[in-house]
Write an enzyme that holds these catalytic residues in place. Sequence first.
Site, mmCIF file in Angstrom:
data_model
loop_
_atom_site.group_PDB
_atom_site.id
_atom_site.type_symbol
_atom_site.label_atom_id
_atom_site.label_comp_id
_atom_site.label_asym_id
_atom_site.label_seq_id
_atom_site.Cartn_x
_atom_site.Cartn_y
_atom_site.Cartn_z
ATOM 1 N N CYS A 216 0.815 -1.227 0.000
ATOM 2 C CA CYS A 216 0.000 0.000 0.000
ATOM 3 C C CYS A 216 0.847 1.275 0.000
ATOM 4 O O CYS A 216 0.296 2.371 -0.082
ATOM 5 C CB CYS A 216 -0.936 -0.004 1.201
ATOM 6 S SG CYS A 216 -1.846 -1.546 1.357
ATOM 7 N N HIS B 198 -3.169 8.046 5.847
ATOM 8 C CA HIS B 198 -3.402 6.756 5.190
ATOM 9 C C HIS B 198 -4.830 6.321 5.531
ATOM 10 O O HIS B 198 -5.535 5.825 4.680
ATOM 11 C CB HIS B 198 -2.360 5.756 5.672
ATOM 12 C CG HIS B 198 -2.388 4.461 4.933
ATOM 13 N ND1 HIS B 198 -2.250 4.389 3.570
ATOM 14 C CD2 HIS B 198 -2.566 3.178 5.354
ATOM 15 C CE1 HIS B 198 -2.329 3.121 3.181
ATOM 16 N NE2 HIS B 198 -2.530 2.370 4.248
ATOM 17 N N HIS C 57 -9.922 1.945 -0.693
ATOM 18 C CA HIS C 57 -8.474 1.787 -0.517
ATOM 19 C C HIS C 57 -7.899 1.260 -1.834
ATOM 20 O O HIS C 57 -8.152 0.121 -2.208
ATOM 21 C CB HIS C 57 -8.207 0.808 0.626
ATOM 22 C CG HIS C 57 -6.768 0.739 1.050
ATOM 23 N ND1 HIS C 57 -5.720 1.082 0.223
ATOM 24 C CD2 HIS C 57 -6.207 0.359 2.222
ATOM 25 C CE1 HIS C 57 -4.582 0.909 0.870
ATOM 26 N NE2 HIS C 57 -4.842 0.481 2.088
#
Lengths: 423, 372
Positions: A176, A314, A351
Amino acid sequence: MNVPVITGVGAVSAFGVGFPLLREGLRAGACAVGGIRSMDVIHFPLKIAGEVPVVHTDDAWVASSKLPPVWRSRAWDGALRDRKVAFALLAAAEAWRHAGGSAELAHACVVMGVGLECAFLEDALPLYDGTHVHWEREPAADIPVIRFRTPPDAPARMVREALGLTGRHLVHVDACAAGALAVAHAASLIQRGAARVVLCGGTDSMVNPFGLGGMWRLGAPSPRNAADACRPFDLQRDGLVVGEGSAMFVVEELSHARARGAPFLAHVAGWASTQDGYRVTAPRPDGSAALRAMQEALERAHVTREDLGYINAHGTGTRLNDEAEATAIAALLGRSVDNVPVSSIKGAIGHLMAAAGAMELAACLVPFLDGVLPGTTNLKTVDPACPIHVLGPQPVRADVDAVLSNSFGFGGQNASVVLRRAP
Amino acid sequence: MSVVVIAQAWRTAAGHVVDDVMEQLWTGTPAHHRAQGLPVNVVGSVEGSPPAARTDRFVRRMGAWCLHAAQEAWMTSGIRAGERAGVYLGYGGVRAHWDDLMPALQHQTDGVTLLWERGLRTLHPYWMLNNLSNNVHALAAQALGITGEGMTTGGANAGAVALCQAIRALETRAVDAALVMAHDSLVAPEVVLDMCGRGILNTSADVAGPYDVASAGGVAGEAAAALVLVRQEDAPAGMRVQGVTSAVAGEPHEGIARLLQRLPTHRDVVDGMGAAQRLTDDGERAALGGSSPLTSLQSLLGNTGAASALLQVIAVGQSLRLGRLMPVAKLRNVAPGPLRPVVKAAAFTGRSALCLSSGSPGLVSAIHLEVP
């Protein structure tokens, strides 16, 4: 020292194809998460995503975009079945056009963060007898050139070839954090004079049976199949929403951009990465390694915490991640904690995994372009365990000169990037 | 500023102990094993599996071997972990792991209707983490306590990219020590079939080596390797390493000349890409020119993809230190051209080497080594 600046941006997100749609969606405080349409999920437990509004990513879809025509080669037949390849092509083409890309910039490198390769089980069917796949058999003659799976460098290589670039391509697969690290890597190449123009960013899609199935088995997604399932920093948060898309940038050396009269969107001022060295499945609870990433990025950017106008977190919407990140941000800001707004856009678009860092850097351009900070979609009550100034769902007006974006990957791979208003 | 290698480890088709493997490589005997159920006859597979460990639920076989190599190299180095050490991983790519997926396929009777209920639902909860691109990176950082800078690069030249990034990080003092790792396996059914389709692998029973007039494709391999790097000021006796990567349009050899401009001009030996394809091999030799000895680690261990560059640093570094050149495996009739492919093991007094490896078409990496 060379100064890396952003001269072009492109984005393919759940809001649609094109950075203007992302910008508009964030300015409006909209949510683009909804029911999955690109695959049959009736029998799947996971039914929602921040899905790019297209059912089939094929030649026709790429051709129907209002972007410059993308060169196609027989050598890439089959690659567009992998949604992230198609997204990367369109985002890169948009960024390239935005930057005024031309043959004079063909020396550009490509640095791209990508997610897991896409496996095409259908390609194995001609070799499958119901029990085993007989690999020793000759494959059918009409299967595509890209078969069984896309190579990890397929999106970067295809972008390079599509735009006729001659620089090298580099691929980040840091989970990520990949998109953010790709932009940081590009800025580093510019800063040390190893390149003058870099096309960089991230692309990913897990909206496929293995991506959705694997994530569900892992227990990361919210169990609620609702558009407001992802609620970063909320007291009731219970997991993430899978997203997909691509954001790409043209990062260029300042004097090079000035010489050709290209306008700048932002200065990539600082970046840093650290490792938690803690667990594969959980972030370091005290956020100490994440804190170091933010501190080092700010130091490199010569930005103090008092100068910082906004943090794009995040903010996955999972209990452990948000709490650890908030702890780190609170430690970073100290007495300034109430003065620096923080938000996460994952409630709005999901996401994006390997593309998340790049897409969130694209979102960080909105404050510079429009004087608006994106909100935290779906936030109702801030978790007291997250003692930071989290923005609510609606965007707010603000005039900021420096922003910080965090990307914290599985396994404790931390990345922070600082953008400053264009010099 | 120079960067040096102070520790190394690998897991290869020829074994796991550097000195033992080198003894085999210097005989010119390729580490080829008979392929099972694949459209090729031989592969350079790593035999066996690593000893069971708690991390097995998070990592695949080659990843586990890579962790073993990383721990061995790091422990040998004696470097203290912490914030001033970085981790740089080159990762070849996800393999489909059909053994996992067969249950998901076997019970399908109606398209994808039952794909979840009878298939994906049966996967282990950590299945996705098991296939995560940076799991080896995370586990190494955790096991060794390394919390400084880090990254995971992907693709066929990922090991070379990771090595180059580690060198840059040391040069800019972002870190004081770097653990560089790479692992890859091309011995996966879908990869072998794909490479056969593109003419990269040789499907015959008798594989000719690179630089041979009869070269007709290489052998799929797999490997893991790890290096520990520091600045030369901290280890004056270490082997100097410099690396660059480049991509060019067209065939790889077009970029070689460009790469050479960015590296020291003197080299006593070249370890080539050794694709075992006549056009590529000829192009590589033409681009390099000269009459240096030419070796090919790839001919001995197979095409190890992302791990290639790190393996070259170890094998060619050992050859420089101990003054012995590795013969090119299966080289019977040397094709005409520049450079001198090494046919038999030979004593050697050179101190520097150039190692070339190739990634996807058009991508070449170069590493320059120099022993004190």
